[in-house]
Scaffold this motif. Structure first.
Motif, PDB file in Angstrom:
ATOM      1  N   GLU A 201      10.999   6.572   0.756  1.00  0.00           N
ATOM      2  CA  GLU A 201      10.608   7.318   1.964  1.00  0.00           C
ATOM      3  C   GLU A 201      10.106   8.709   1.595  1.00  0.00           C
ATOM      4  OE1 GLU A 201      10.695   7.316   6.380  1.00  0.00           O
ATOM      5  OE2 GLU A 201      10.508   5.852   4.795  1.00  0.00           O
ATOM      6  N   LEU A 202      10.745   9.355   0.634  1.00  0.00           N
ATOM      7  CA  LEU A 202      10.315  10.663   0.166  1.00  0.00           C
ATOM      8  C   LEU A 202       8.901  10.577  -0.404  1.00  0.00           C
ATOM      9  CD1 LEU A 202      12.450  13.188  -1.730  1.00  0.00           C
ATOM     10  CD2 LEU A 202      10.206  12.659  -2.597  1.00  0.00           C
ATOM     11  N   SER A 203       8.626   9.552  -1.170  1.00  0.00           N
ATOM     12  CA  SER A 203       7.294   9.384  -1.760  1.00  0.00           C
ATOM     13  C   SER A 203       6.228   9.194  -0.690  1.00  0.00           C
ATOM     14  CB  SER A 203       7.290   8.183  -2.710  1.00  0.00           C
ATOM     15  OG  SER A 203       8.247   8.329  -3.713  1.00  0.00           O
TER      16      SER A 203
ATOM     17  N   TYR B 101      -4.321   6.461   7.810  1.00  0.00           N
ATOM     18  CA  TYR B 101      -3.168   6.076   6.986  1.00  0.00           C
ATOM     19  C   TYR B 101      -2.189   5.203   7.782  1.00  0.00           C
ATOM     20  CZ  TYR B 101      -5.046  10.295   4.819  1.00  0.00           C
ATOM     21  OH  TYR B 101      -5.881  11.255   4.316  1.00  0.00           O
ATOM     22  N   CYS B 102      -2.705   4.244   8.503  1.00  0.00           N
ATOM     23  CA  CYS B 102      -1.899   3.384   9.364  1.00  0.00           C
ATOM     24  C   CYS B 102      -0.820   2.637   8.569  1.00  0.00           C
ATOM     25  CB  CYS B 102      -2.803   2.395  10.085  1.00  0.00           C
ATOM     26  SG  CYS B 102      -1.933   1.220  11.131  1.00  0.00           S
ATOM     27  N   GLY B 103      -1.176   2.048   7.462  1.00  0.00           N
ATOM     28  CA  GLY B 103      -0.214   1.306   6.661  1.00  0.00           C
ATOM     29  C   GLY B 103       0.903   2.192   6.147  1.00  0.00           C
ATOM     30  N   HIS B 104       0.554   3.411   5.772  1.00  0.00           N
ATOM     31  CA  HIS B 104       1.565   4.344   5.284  1.00  0.00           C
ATOM     32  C   HIS B 104       2.524   4.739   6.409  1.00  0.00           C
ATOM     33  CE1 HIS B 104      -1.658   4.690   2.326  1.00  0.00           C
ATOM     34  NE2 HIS B 104      -0.686   4.952   1.460  1.00  0.00           N
ATOM     35  N   LEU B 105       1.984   4.949   7.590  1.00  0.00           N
ATOM     36  CA  LEU B 105       2.847   5.286   8.726  1.00  0.00           C
ATOM     37  C   LEU B 105       3.766   4.123   9.076  1.00  0.00           C
ATOM     38  CD1 LEU B 105       0.328   7.244  10.981  1.00  0.00           C
ATOM     39  CD2 LEU B 105       2.370   8.165   9.863  1.00  0.00           C
TER      40      LEU B 105
END
Length: 167
Positions: free
Chosen positions: A23-25, A121-125
Motif C-alpha cells: 500500500e505504501l508503494s 491511474y484507475c488500476g492503481h486506485l
C-alpha cells in the motif's frame, strides 16, 4: 488460546506489514505522479491518497516495532502487553477504516477501468482501495483476537498488563 497467539499473532502482523508495504508503494507512486503532473481529478482525491500514504508509513513503522517486540521481548515488557497491543491495533484499525472509506468514497464506490474516463491511474486506485480494505479486515481479526485474549487474561487475574502469550 495462548498457543494460537504464538503463531497467529506474528503471522497476522507480518501479513499486515507486508500489505502495508504494498500500500505504501502504490500510494507513494500515486502521490509522486499527482505532484509531478497535477492530473488528479480533484483535490480531495489527492489528499486522501496522501493520507493513505501516511497510514501506510504508520503501519509499516509501528507494526514492525510491535512484531519485533512480540518476537524477542519478554512477556513483562510494556510493548508485549495486551493493553499496548490492543491500543495500537485499535488506533491503526481506525486509521485504516478512515483511509479505505475515504479513498473509496472519492472514486464513487468502485471503479470499472474499462468503462470510466474520469480517473487517471484507475488500476492503481483500485489496488489502493483493495489493499486498504484487506488491511482493515486483517486488523479486525487481530483486534477481535486481542480482545478475546484480553478477556481471558483479565479473568485469570493478570490484568491488562498481562502478556499475549503465557510463559
Amino acid at each position: 488460546m495462548a498457543d494460537f497467539f504464538r503463531w497467529a499473532h506474528p503471522l497476522f502482523f507480518s501479513i499486515i506489514v507486508v500489505f502495508a508495504i504494498i500500500e505504501l508503494s502504490i500510494s507513494a507512486w500515486l502521490v509522486a505522479k499527482y505532484n509531478a503532473r497535477h492530473n488528479f481529478t480533484h483535490r480531495s482525491l489527492r489528499t486522501r491518497v496522501r493520507y493513505t500514504l501516511f497510514v501506510s508509513i504508520w503501519t509499516v513503522l509501528f507494526g514492525t516495532i510491535f512484531l519485533i517486540m512480540f518476537l524477542v521481548a519478554s512477556t513483562g515488557f510494556i510493548l508485549t502487553s495486551i493493553a499496548t497491543h490492543g491500543i495500537f491495533v485499535f488506533m491503526t484499525w481506525v486509521l485504516w477504516v478512515a483511509a479505505a472509506a475515504a479513498v473509496t468514497q472519492s472514486v464513487g464506490g468502485n471503479l470499472h477501468c474499462s468503462t470510466q474516463t474520469e480517473f487517471v491511474y484507475c488500476g492503481h486506485l483500485n489496488a489502493l482501495i483493495a489493499f486498504a480494505w484487506m488491511i482493515w479486515i486483517f486488523l479486525t481479526f487481530l483486534l477481535v483476537a486481542i480482545i478475546v485474549r484480553g478477556v481471558i487474561v483479565v479473568r485469570r487475574g493478570e490484568g491488562y498488563g498481562g502478556g499475549l502469550v503465557d510463559e
